[in-house]
Design a protein around this motif. Sequence first.
Motif, mmCIF file in Angstrom:
data_model
loop_
_atom_site.group_PDB
_atom_site.id
_atom_site.type_symbol
_atom_site.label_atom_id
_atom_site.label_comp_id
_atom_site.label_asym_id
_atom_site.label_seq_id
_atom_site.Cartn_x
_atom_site.Cartn_y
_atom_site.Cartn_z
ATOM 1 N N TRP A 1 45.644 55.571 14.241
ATOM 2 C CA TRP A 1 44.843 55.907 15.627
ATOM 3 C C TRP A 1 44.072 56.550 15.951
ATOM 4 C CZ3 TRP A 1 45.826 53.695 20.150
ATOM 5 C CH2 TRP A 1 46.751 52.837 20.583
ATOM 6 N N ALA B 1 44.405 56.275 25.464
ATOM 7 C CA ALA B 1 45.035 56.496 24.094
ATOM 8 C C ALA B 1 45.107 57.744 23.885
ATOM 9 C CB ALA B 1 43.648 55.708 23.314
ATOM 10 N N ALA C 1 48.477 58.978 25.309
ATOM 11 C CA ALA C 1 49.625 58.790 24.623
ATOM 12 C C ALA C 1 49.750 58.953 23.011
ATOM 13 C CB ALA C 1 49.767 57.149 24.741
ATOM 14 N N ALA C 2 48.447 58.889 22.539
ATOM 15 C CA ALA C 2 48.697 58.815 21.113
ATOM 16 C C ALA C 2 48.413 60.517 20.584
ATOM 17 C CB ALA C 2 47.574 58.038 20.259
ATOM 18 N N SER D 1 51.523 61.767 18.643
ATOM 19 C CA SER D 1 52.948 61.426 19.234
ATOM 20 C C SER D 1 53.978 60.970 18.102
ATOM 21 C CB SER D 1 52.852 60.245 20.153
ATOM 22 O OG SER D 1 51.941 60.706 21.415
ATOM 23 N N THR E 1 56.491 56.123 18.834
ATOM 24 C CA THR E 1 55.294 55.671 20.019
ATOM 25 C C THR E 1 54.168 55.119 19.642
ATOM 26 O OG1 THR E 1 56.386 57.874 21.170
ATOM 27 C CG2 THR E 1 54.083 56.961 21.567
ATOM 28 N N MET F 1 52.536 51.656 20.384
ATOM 29 C CA MET F 1 51.253 51.365 21.116
ATOM 30 C C MET F 1 50.402 50.510 20.228
ATOM 31 S SD MET F 1 50.561 55.557 22.128
ATOM 32 C CE MET F 1 48.776 54.962 22.230
ATOM 33 N N CYS G 1 51.268 46.945 21.055
ATOM 34 C CA CYS G 1 50.588 46.572 22.496
ATOM 35 C C CYS G 1 49.026 46.506 22.405
ATOM 36 C CB CYS G 1 50.820 47.674 23.475
ATOM 37 S SG CYS G 1 52.682 47.728 24.063
ATOM 38 N N THR G 2 48.349 47.294 21.332
ATOM 39 C CA THR G 2 46.974 47.403 21.357
ATOM 40 C C THR G 2 46.731 45.711 20.681
ATOM 41 O OG1 THR G 2 46.688 49.633 21.100
ATOM 42 C CG2 THR G 2 45.136 48.444 20.193
#
Length: 384
Positions: free
Chosen positions: A16, A75, A78-79, A337, A341, A345, A348-349
């Motif tokens: 990430w 990003a 959330a990250a 996160s 999580t 993510m 999804c990415t």
Amino acid sequence: MILSELIDYGTLRLIWWVLLGVLLIGFAAMDGFDLGVGMLLPFVGRSDVERRVVINTVGPVWEGNQVWLILGGGAIFAAWPPLYAVSFSGFYLAMFLILAALIMRPVGFKYRSKREHKGWRSTWDWALFIGGFVPALIFGVAVGNVLQGVPFRFDEDMRIIYEGSFLGLLNPYALLCGLLSVMMLAMHGSAWLALKTSGVVSGRARRFGSIAALLTILFYLVAGAVLWTHIGGYRITSPIDPSGPSDPLLKTVVAEHGAWFVNYAAHPWLMIAPALGVLGPLGVFFALRSKAEILPLLIGKLAIFGIISSVGVSMFPFILPSSIDPKSSLTVWDSSSSHVTLFIMLVCTAIFLPLILAYTSWVYHVLWGKVDEAGVLDKNSHSY
């Protein structure tokens, strides 16, 4: 087995960190030439028709390019929640200026052609200039402050306390980085105009782009020299657990001269990033002067990659160092996160990022070709 355990926590954090860099570089490489074109509009277009040509080179794509800004902000939210909390609260006024300037762009695009009055159109031309210049400057100023360390800390209840001010952000080194950002995106905007226009507009764009490329190299080298001689960096002195809890206060950090250059000594291949930061703009300069069309744009994207990635590589594993309480600094290993999580993510990415790349490529394929005066003057066209 829980699916998220297929990738360990430390590896997910590193992935990430890389993805955040990809999104920020993607924003600068894609929406950056839009900002650059806005900055150049009053200078490369001398008549109303010429300015309409300039505007219509980005008119069909600028909204789609802003997807990268939304992805980057999402990003971070959330990250890296602590990073989002510090940057979007401590830099609140700076963020407000960016948003206000970005709002001027769609208004300028839509309202400029509503009246044929010279003063009316000139006003919106300068609004588009502000919409390009201010975000480019403030983004660079933000990076300059991050490299120096931001005045925040955590209290005993893990509440984030920011002790800086907006004027404090406008320090000499940060402004130098802001000017570097402006010149980098002006160079990129010039390369786009060199590709999408012809005649006098293209010629002016090449001249401005050549100057911007040389100034990009100058400001980049000066910023690096100041970083080495006067600013220093930060270093973690306690043991690092890549899969440890997200608690920044568990580590020990010291400010140390030359700390931002340690990664290059340990891994010399990382010098590719700063090398591209110098050679990329130089390549753009020669490509523009040689009348090449698509080459300046492609080399410009490499230059952007080199300049932005050199910041991330220099600071790793730090994401946001604290200048008043170094142990409160946020790093890749202690400010993310949860494991689950980050994994969700990532899935999804992996699904949606290729879709974004696919439809973006298709749009540019459909809209390929030059913008000329005949096209914008055509009464049946949908040009601005």
